[in-house]
Design a protein around this motif. Sequence first.
Motif, PDB file in Angstrom:
ATOM      1  N   VAL A 293      -0.641 -12.245  -1.815  1.00  0.00           N
ATOM      2  CA  VAL A 293       0.035 -10.892  -0.699  1.00  0.00           C
ATOM      3  C   VAL A 293       0.416 -11.880  -0.012  1.00  0.00           C
ATOM      4  CG1 VAL A 293      -0.422  -9.073   0.102  1.00  0.00           C
ATOM      5  CG2 VAL A 293      -1.598  -9.647  -2.314  1.00  0.00           C
ATOM      6  N   THR A 294       1.559 -12.170   0.145  1.00  0.00           N
ATOM      7  CA  THR A 294       2.175 -12.500   1.170  1.00  0.00           C
ATOM      8  C   THR A 294       1.994 -11.184   3.046  1.00  0.00           C
ATOM      9  OG1 THR A 294       4.831 -11.471   1.203  1.00  0.00           O
ATOM     10  CG2 THR A 294       4.084 -13.407   0.360  1.00  0.00           C
ATOM     11  N   GLY A 295       2.023 -12.173   4.123  1.00  0.00           N
ATOM     12  CA  GLY A 295       1.753 -11.353   5.249  1.00  0.00           C
ATOM     13  C   GLY A 295      -0.010 -10.381   4.867  1.00  0.00           C
ATOM     14  N   ALA A 296      -0.783 -11.666   4.639  1.00  0.00           N
ATOM     15  CA  ALA A 296      -2.236 -10.666   3.936  1.00  0.00           C
ATOM     16  C   ALA A 296      -2.333 -10.719   5.048  1.00  0.00           C
ATOM     17  CB  ALA A 296      -2.839 -11.868   3.139  1.00  0.00           C
ATOM     18  N   ALA A 297      -2.257 -11.041   6.069  1.00  0.00           N
ATOM     19  CA  ALA A 297      -3.408 -10.581   8.109  1.00  0.00           C
ATOM     20  C   ALA A 297      -3.153  -9.753   8.502  1.00  0.00           C
ATOM     21  CB  ALA A 297      -3.350 -12.122   8.989  1.00  0.00           C
ATOM     22  N   GLY A 298      -1.912  -8.749   8.266  1.00  0.00           N
ATOM     23  CA  GLY A 298      -0.870  -7.923   9.167  1.00  0.00           C
ATOM     24  C   GLY A 298      -1.467  -6.424   7.695  1.00  0.00           C
ATOM     25  N   GLY A 299      -0.948  -5.457   8.195  1.00  0.00           N
ATOM     26  CA  GLY A 299      -1.396  -4.099   8.390  1.00  0.00           C
ATOM     27  C   GLY A 299      -1.519  -3.962   6.813  1.00  0.00           C
TER      28      GLY A 299
ATOM     29  N   CYS B 106      -3.361  -4.029   0.728  1.00  0.00           N
ATOM     30  CA  CYS B 106      -3.143  -4.785  -0.240  1.00  0.00           C
ATOM     31  C   CYS B 106      -4.492  -5.319  -0.776  1.00  0.00           C
ATOM     32  CB  CYS B 106      -1.986  -5.523  -0.578  1.00  0.00           C
ATOM     33  SG  CYS B 106      -0.353  -4.660  -0.349  1.00  0.00           S
ATOM     34  N   VAL B 107      -4.785  -6.573  -0.222  1.00  0.00           N
ATOM     35  CA  VAL B 107      -6.042  -7.337  -0.699  1.00  0.00           C
ATOM     36  C   VAL B 107      -7.176  -6.621  -0.912  1.00  0.00           C
ATOM     37  CG1 VAL B 107      -7.720  -9.138   0.212  1.00  0.00           C
ATOM     38  CG2 VAL B 107      -4.827  -9.905   0.831  1.00  0.00           C
ATOM     39  N   THR B 108      -7.450  -6.147  -0.052  1.00  0.00           N
ATOM     40  CA  THR B 108      -8.844  -4.721  -0.157  1.00  0.00           C
ATOM     41  C   THR B 108      -8.128  -3.929  -1.751  1.00  0.00           C
ATOM     42  OG1 THR B 108      -8.726  -4.183   2.619  1.00  0.00           O
ATOM     43  CG2 THR B 108      -9.947  -3.031   0.648  1.00  0.00           C
ATOM     44  N   ALA B 109      -6.917  -3.203  -1.991  1.00  0.00           N
ATOM     45  CA  ALA B 109      -7.183  -2.253  -2.934  1.00  0.00           C
ATOM     46  C   ALA B 109      -7.046  -3.650  -4.092  1.00  0.00           C
ATOM     47  CB  ALA B 109      -5.702  -1.837  -2.687  1.00  0.00           C
ATOM     48  N   PHE B 110      -5.864  -4.311  -4.198  1.00  0.00           N
ATOM     49  CA  PHE B 110      -6.594  -4.662  -5.322  1.00  0.00           C
ATOM     50  C   PHE B 110      -7.502  -5.721  -5.701  1.00  0.00           C
ATOM     51  CE2 PHE B 110      -1.634  -6.241  -6.602  1.00  0.00           C
ATOM     52  CZ  PHE B 110      -1.270  -4.875  -6.092  1.00  0.00           C
TER      53      PHE B 110
ATOM     54  N   ALA C 184      -9.825  -3.109  -7.294  1.00  0.00           N
ATOM     55  CA  ALA C 184      -9.644  -2.243  -8.498  1.00  0.00           C
ATOM     56  C   ALA C 184      -9.425  -4.177  -9.022  1.00  0.00           C
ATOM     57  CB  ALA C 184      -8.137  -2.341  -8.708  1.00  0.00           C
ATOM     58  N   GLY C 185     -10.453  -4.799  -9.060  1.00  0.00           N
ATOM     59  CA  GLY C 185     -10.996  -6.372  -9.756  1.00  0.00           C
ATOM     60  C   GLY C 185     -10.172  -7.724  -9.751  1.00  0.00           C
ATOM     61  N   TRP C 186      -9.233  -6.987  -8.911  1.00  0.00           N
ATOM     62  CA  TRP C 186      -8.044  -8.669  -9.776  1.00  0.00           C
ATOM     63  C   TRP C 186      -8.619  -9.959  -7.923  1.00  0.00           C
ATOM     64  CZ3 TRP C 186      -2.614  -8.585 -10.624  1.00  0.00           C
ATOM     65  CH2 TRP C 186      -2.090  -7.469 -10.629  1.00  0.00           C
ATOM     66  N   ASP C 187      -8.811 -11.163  -8.415  1.00  0.00           N
ATOM     67  CA  ASP C 187      -8.573 -12.526  -7.117  1.00  0.00           C
ATOM     68  C   ASP C 187      -7.062 -12.238  -6.782  1.00  0.00           C
ATOM     69  OD1 ASP C 187     -10.767 -12.358  -9.388  1.00  0.00           O
ATOM     70  OD2 ASP C 187      -9.784 -13.789  -9.824  1.00  0.00           O
ATOM     71  N   ILE C 188      -8.009 -12.748  -5.863  1.00  0.00           N
ATOM     72  CA  ILE C 188      -6.654 -12.753  -4.854  1.00  0.00           C
ATOM     73  C   ILE C 188      -6.039 -14.526  -3.893  1.00  0.00           C
ATOM     74  CG2 ILE C 188      -5.925 -11.704  -2.418  1.00  0.00           C
ATOM     75  CD1 ILE C 188      -6.601  -9.630  -3.889  1.00  0.00           C
TER      76      ILE C 188
ATOM     77  N   GLU D 249      -2.152   3.521   1.597  1.00  0.00           N
ATOM     78  CA  GLU D 249      -1.502   4.652   0.664  1.00  0.00           C
ATOM     79  C   GLU D 249       0.101   3.756  -0.043  1.00  0.00           C
ATOM     80  OE1 GLU D 249      -1.298   8.878   2.638  1.00  0.00           O
ATOM     81  OE2 GLU D 249      -0.424   7.223   3.579  1.00  0.00           O
ATOM     82  N   ILE D 250       0.631   2.750   1.005  1.00  0.00           N
ATOM     83  CA  ILE D 250       1.516   1.551   0.436  1.00  0.00           C
ATOM     84  C   ILE D 250       0.777   0.070  -0.977  1.00  0.00           C
ATOM     85  CG2 ILE D 250       3.265  -0.247   1.029  1.00  0.00           C
ATOM     86  CD1 ILE D 250       3.384   3.014   2.055  1.00  0.00           C
ATOM     87  N   ALA D 251      -0.568  -0.122  -0.311  1.00  0.00           N
ATOM     88  CA  ALA D 251      -0.889  -0.772  -0.878  1.00  0.00           C
ATOM     89  C   ALA D 251      -1.387  -0.293  -2.610  1.00  0.00           C
ATOM     90  CB  ALA D 251      -2.376  -0.955  -0.878  1.00  0.00           C
ATOM     91  N   ALA D 252      -1.545   1.267  -2.724  1.00  0.00           N
ATOM     92  CA  ALA D 252      -1.754   2.054  -3.639  1.00  0.00           C
ATOM     93  C   ALA D 252      -0.636   2.110  -4.286  1.00  0.00           C
ATOM     94  CB  ALA D 252      -2.287   3.379  -3.027  1.00  0.00           C
TER      95      ALA D 252
END
Length: 246
Positions: free
Chosen positions: A8-14, A19-23, A26-30, A217-220
């Motif tokens: 995920v790029t821009g992972a420090a932003g909103g 996206c980091v939280t949602a993935f 869901a069991g993804w590695d980040i 809602e964007i991350a979903a």
Amino acid sequence: MHHPVVLVTGAAGGIGAACVTAFAAAGWDIVGVDRAFTHTAPQKNSSSMLFCAGDVTQPSDWQRWLDETYSHYGRLDAVINNAGISGPICDFLDYPDDAFDAVMAVNARGVFLGTKYGAARMIAAGTTGAIVNISSNAGLTGSPRIVGYSASKHAVIGITKSAAKAFATRNVRVNVICPAPTDTAMVRSLEQYSSPAQVHSALTAGTPMARYGDPAEIAAAALFLSSAAASFITGAVLPVDGGSVA
Ligand SMILES: NC(=O)c1ccc[n+]([C@@H]2O[C@H](COP(=O)([O-])OP(=O)(O)OC[C@H]3O[C@@H](n4cnc5c(N)ncnc54)[C@H](O)[C@@H]3O)[C@@H](O)[C@H]2O)c1
């Protein structure tokens, strides 16, 4: 059993942090990357979270992040090209020439590089992959006071559609999300141009649901487009916008 891996790029932003939280949920590695991360060495928060500093406009940073991804996890399943900047807001005739280049560099070139180098690694590895690019509703219609941003977000759609066709038979799907104004630092920084209430009403005027999007809602939508549930979806332009383009 291997978990799927997302960069995920821009992972420090909103939206990136959402996206980091949602993935992760869901069991993804980040792998999270951002130029706002100040450490030079990759930072391991847990066995399933790796954070790297760098700049999406630099090919050498992409190569380093992708090397880290494969050496740490041994695989890559999705790239979310989310890092972006708004640039100035002003009349078209006052828009600074240099600001145009700066916005295009992050928002268009950065997404091009992430799509190109991300897909190249997944194709070389012979695995199935997904790339999700973040455009904007400003990528769909003109925005007279943020021409650089609007141009860059239209470019993201062109990059996405071209890549979708280029990689269609090579197992890499490429899709793009167009969020309406979403409650992040980017929107709050726009509030400096007048008052928060005025900015809120101006930015939600075109949104039938009459509110900002929530980053989750964007991350979903990014998670869905990255998942096997979207296996026949490529080149799609998905508004996540409370009805703005309806
Ligand atoms: N918030 C909105 O209203 C909205 C609406 C539509 C689209 N978008 C898009 O969503 C994406 C995320 O925006 P956000 O609202 O979360 O903004 P944000 O400002 O909260 O986060 C953006 C992140 O990108 C990082 N970044 C910027 N330039 C970078 C670079 N060159 N290299 C690496 N990292 C870089 C920043 O450090 C920041 O952490 C952007 O592409 C934005 O254009 C946002």
